[in-house]
Write a protein that holds these residues in place. Sequence first.
Motif, short mmCIF file in Angstrom:
data_model
loop_
_atom_site.label_atom_id
_atom_site.label_comp_id
_atom_site.label_asym_id
_atom_site.label_seq_id
_atom_site.Cartn_x
_atom_site.Cartn_y
_atom_site.Cartn_z
N PHE A 43 129.75 -6.66 -5.20
CA PHE A 43 130.60 -7.45 -4.30
C PHE A 43 130.30 -7.20 -2.84
N ALA A 44 129.36 -6.29 -2.56
CA ALA A 44 128.84 -6.17 -1.20
C ALA A 44 127.98 -7.38 -0.87
N PHE A 45 127.56 -8.11 -1.90
CA PHE A 45 126.68 -9.28 -1.72
C PHE A 45 127.33 -10.57 -2.21
N LEU A 46 128.15 -10.50 -3.26
CA LEU A 46 128.76 -11.69 -3.84
C LEU A 46 130.03 -12.07 -3.10
N GLY A 47 130.38 -13.34 -3.17
CA GLY A 47 131.58 -13.83 -2.49
C GLY A 47 131.27 -14.27 -1.07
N ARG A 48 132.27 -14.17 -0.21
CA ARG A 48 132.21 -14.68 1.18
C ARG A 48 131.94 -13.51 2.13
N HIS A 49 130.95 -13.70 3.03
CA HIS A 49 130.60 -12.66 4.00
C HIS A 49 130.22 -13.29 5.34
N ALA A 50 130.67 -12.67 6.43
CA ALA A 50 130.31 -13.13 7.77
C ALA A 50 128.82 -12.89 8.00
N THR A 51 128.20 -13.83 8.71
CA THR A 51 126.79 -13.71 9.06
C THR A 51 126.54 -14.53 10.32
N THR A 52 125.31 -14.65 10.74
CA THR A 52 124.94 -15.56 11.82
C THR A 52 123.80 -16.45 11.34
N GLU A 53 123.77 -17.64 11.89
CA GLU A 53 122.70 -18.58 11.59
C GLU A 53 122.30 -19.25 12.89
N GLN A 54 121.06 -19.07 13.27
CA GLN A 54 120.55 -19.60 14.54
C GLN A 54 121.43 -19.16 15.71
N GLY A 55 121.86 -17.88 15.67
CA GLY A 55 122.65 -17.32 16.75
C GLY A 55 124.12 -17.71 16.76
N ALA A 57 127.97 -18.02 14.68
CA ALA A 57 128.77 -17.43 13.60
C ALA A 57 128.75 -18.36 12.39
N ALA A 58 128.61 -17.74 11.22
CA ALA A 58 128.56 -18.50 9.97
C ALA A 58 129.12 -17.62 8.86
N VAL A 59 129.25 -18.21 7.70
CA VAL A 59 129.67 -17.49 6.51
C VAL A 59 128.64 -17.78 5.42
N VAL A 60 128.27 -16.75 4.67
CA VAL A 60 127.40 -16.92 3.51
C VAL A 60 128.25 -16.67 2.28
N VAL A 61 128.13 -17.56 1.31
CA VAL A 61 128.86 -17.44 0.04
C VAL A 61 127.82 -17.33 -1.06
N ARG A 62 127.98 -16.29 -1.90
CA ARG A 62 127.06 -16.10 -3.02
C ARG A 62 127.86 -15.97 -4.31
N THR A 63 127.26 -16.46 -5.40
CA THR A 63 127.89 -16.38 -6.71
C THR A 63 126.82 -16.20 -7.78
N MET A 64 127.16 -15.48 -8.82
CA MET A 64 126.29 -15.36 -9.99
C MET A 64 126.77 -16.35 -11.04
N GLN A 65 125.92 -17.29 -11.38
CA GLN A 65 126.23 -18.31 -12.38
C GLN A 65 125.00 -18.48 -13.27
N PRO A 66 124.75 -17.53 -14.17
CA PRO A 66 123.50 -17.54 -14.95
C PRO A 66 123.29 -18.79 -15.80
N ALA A 67 124.35 -19.43 -16.25
CA ALA A 67 124.20 -20.61 -17.11
C ALA A 67 124.15 -21.91 -16.32
N THR A 90 124.96 -21.01 3.17
CA THR A 90 125.40 -20.52 4.48
C THR A 90 125.98 -21.70 5.24
N VAL A 91 127.20 -21.50 5.79
CA VAL A 91 127.94 -22.57 6.43
C VAL A 91 128.36 -22.13 7.83
N PRO A 92 128.07 -22.93 8.87
CA PRO A 92 128.54 -22.58 10.22
C PRO A 92 130.07 -22.54 10.26
N LEU A 93 130.62 -21.61 11.04
CA LEU A 93 132.08 -21.46 11.09
C LEU A 93 132.74 -22.33 12.15
N ASP A 94 132.02 -22.76 13.17
CA ASP A 94 132.56 -23.64 14.20
C ASP A 94 133.91 -23.16 14.73
#
Length: 103
Positions: free
Chosen positions: A25-37, A39-49, A78-82
């Motif tokens: 869960f340090a990687f999965l779910g919602r996490h703050a990040t930057t994209e092109q300088g 603020a953004a959010v990256v969302v990750r999920t494990m969906q093997p099927a 990754t989605v800009p936070l605006d």
Amino acid sequence: MPSATHTAEDAGLDAVAHGTSDNPFAFLGRHATTEQGRAAVVVRTMQPAASHVELIRMSDRHTISMTRRHAHGLFEATVPLDGAEAHDFDYRLRVTEPGGYTR
């Protein structure tokens, strides 16, 4: 031709995808990040099927196709936070499995 750089984050995501991470869960779910300088959010999920995963931004119901980051079913978007905060970013996932079954 130079090879791509493999970062610590890439190694962590590989461990999550392979089921060997001691803190997925340090990687999965919602996490703050930057994209092109910005603020953004990256969302990750494990969906093997899943054959396809979409992120639905609840503020406006905008649908974003998630990228399959790993063959074992790790998807991300990754989605800009605006101006919003990452912890306020509300979303849902639409998961499509082979054969068109959606959940």
